[in-house]
Design an enzyme around this catalytic site. Structure first.
Site, short mmCIF file in Angstrom:
data_model
loop_
_atom_site.label_atom_id
_atom_site.label_comp_id
_atom_site.label_asym_id
_atom_site.label_seq_id
_atom_site.Cartn_x
_atom_site.Cartn_y
_atom_site.Cartn_z
N CYS A 1 1.87 9.63 0.37
CA CYS A 1 2.54 10.93 0.52
C CYS A 1 2.58 11.68 -0.80
CB CYS A 1 3.96 10.72 1.05
SG CYS A 1 4.90 12.26 1.19
N CYS B 1 5.85 13.51 -1.57
CA CYS B 1 6.93 12.62 -2.02
C CYS B 1 6.71 12.16 -3.46
CB CYS B 1 6.99 11.37 -1.15
SG CYS B 1 6.80 11.67 0.60
N ASP B 2 5.50 11.81 -3.80
CA ASP B 2 5.27 11.05 -5.04
C ASP B 2 4.48 11.79 -6.11
OD1 ASP B 2 6.61 8.97 -3.82
OD2 ASP B 2 4.78 8.05 -3.04
#
Ligand code: NAP
Length: 320
Positions: free
Chosen positions: A139, A142-143
């Site tokens: 993701c 997200c990261d």
């Protein structure tokens, strides 16, 4: 004959647990069938159980994915959710009350929330589970932030891979797209955007056959799909973007699914009245913990309204 409950929630990621919190606080005493661990990437709590630092869930800082899920679970239990650590094995949504089986045991309810999530398709390497959250990610939203100034790679040739690679150039020094063929599957506009980005490079005809690094990712071993030659790409981040599979197999003859297997929803309503779907099992686009939690909340409120209407039209059924 099993008692008829108000609500059964199937699945225990942010969507299911948020539904359970809302439904619990509305005194619906939901039964949450949370699943049981069946190997890496397949456990109660969903995809956040494989995540390390969470920084994009509002109000949550310095918290790891599993810790956040444990808190959500405790919150659901505190407000009266009955949590069953088993997998739903069969459902019959042909008529109300709706029926859900866990092995031989049957549960019945007036409403159901399906929140079984989706699985990212993985490369099939043992090391990717060990390094997930330690350089390997599924993701970018997200990261990506953790890869500022680093050289990283994205695996895949579809729209997800192009979108993730383009997004990741905000942070990384370079992004290498590793694709197993010499032409992309992605839509032309997404391809053009990736090709035009000076930080993006392409490594064609390559498959990832190994990952290097013990505690943290240090590189990927690639094999040329044409010549068979092996090489190493030094990267600190590897984003696997080769598709997702919604966990909807159980519902395929019961609810309308789209061609990708995602549950078709209007808002969070499925094709059956009183049955709602929340989180990634009905969302191919956003796939975020916070959007899952949001749809989980919507599903619980809709289930509550459905029950209220039902009980004003027909005599109330016993809810255990
Ligand atoms: P996808 O279109 O199925 O593409 C998957 C890519 O991964 C393909 O290039 C495929 O290679 C590659 N791949 C599959 N298995 C692999 C493996 N084991 N090893 C290496 N490579 C592998 O999946 P997606 O990109 O996630 O997109 C899914 C759907 O969502 C699509 O309909 C897409 O258009 C849509 N989407 C849209 C947007 C947008 O419009 N903003 C963004 C993301 C996704 P091959 O090409 O060789 O098969």
């Amino acid at each position: 004959m099993a008692d008829v409950r108000n609500l059964i929630i199937i699945g225990s990621g942010p969507a299911g647990l948020t539904s359970a919190i809302y439904a619990g606080r509305a005194s619906l005493q939901p039964l949450l069938i949370e699943g049981e661990a069946q190997g890496p990437g397949d456990q109660p709590g969903g995809q956040l159980m494989n995540t390390t630092e969470i920084e994009n869930f509002p109000g949550v800082l310095d918290t790891q994915g599993p810790e956040l899920m444990e808190k959500m679970r405790a919150q659901a239990a505190k407000f009266g959710a009955e949590i069953l650590t088993k997998r739903a094995t069969k459902v019959d949504f042909s008529a109300r009350p709706y029926r859900v089986w866990v092995d031989e045991t049957e549960y019945r309810a007036e409403t159901v929330i399906v929140s079984t999530g989706a699985k990212p398709v993985m490369l099939g390497l043992d090391a990717e589970w060990r390094l997930l959250g330690h350089g390997v990610s599924t993701c970018a939203t997200c990261d990506g932030f953790f890869f500022r100034g680093k050289d990283i790679a994205v695996v895949g040739g579809g729209d997800s891979a192009m979108e993730e690679a383009t997004f990741l150039t905000k942070f990384a020094d370079s992004v290498t797209i590793i694709h197993r063929r010499d032409s992309l599957r992605a839509s032309q506009v997404m391809q053009d955007r990736a090709h035009a980005d000076p930080k993006i490079k392409f490594h064609w005809n390559a498959e990832v056959i190994g990952l290097e690094g013990e505690a943290k990712l240090a590189g990927a071993t690639l094999r040329d799909t044409v010549t068979g030659a092996e090489s190493t790409l030094a990267v600190e981040g590897l984003f696997v973007a080769i598709g997702h599979t919604p966990n909807s197999e159980l519902f395929k003859d019961q609810l309308e699914l789209d061609e990708g297997g995602y549950i078709v929803t209007q808002g969070v309503a499925t094709s059956k009245p009183g049955i709602y779907a929340a989180g990634d099992v009905q969302d191919r686009l956003y796939r975020q913990a916070v959007t899952s939690a949001g749809t989980g909340c919507m599903a619980a409120l809709d289930a509550q309204h459905y029950l209220e209407n039902l009980h004003t039209k027909t005599p109330a059924k016993s809810a255990s």
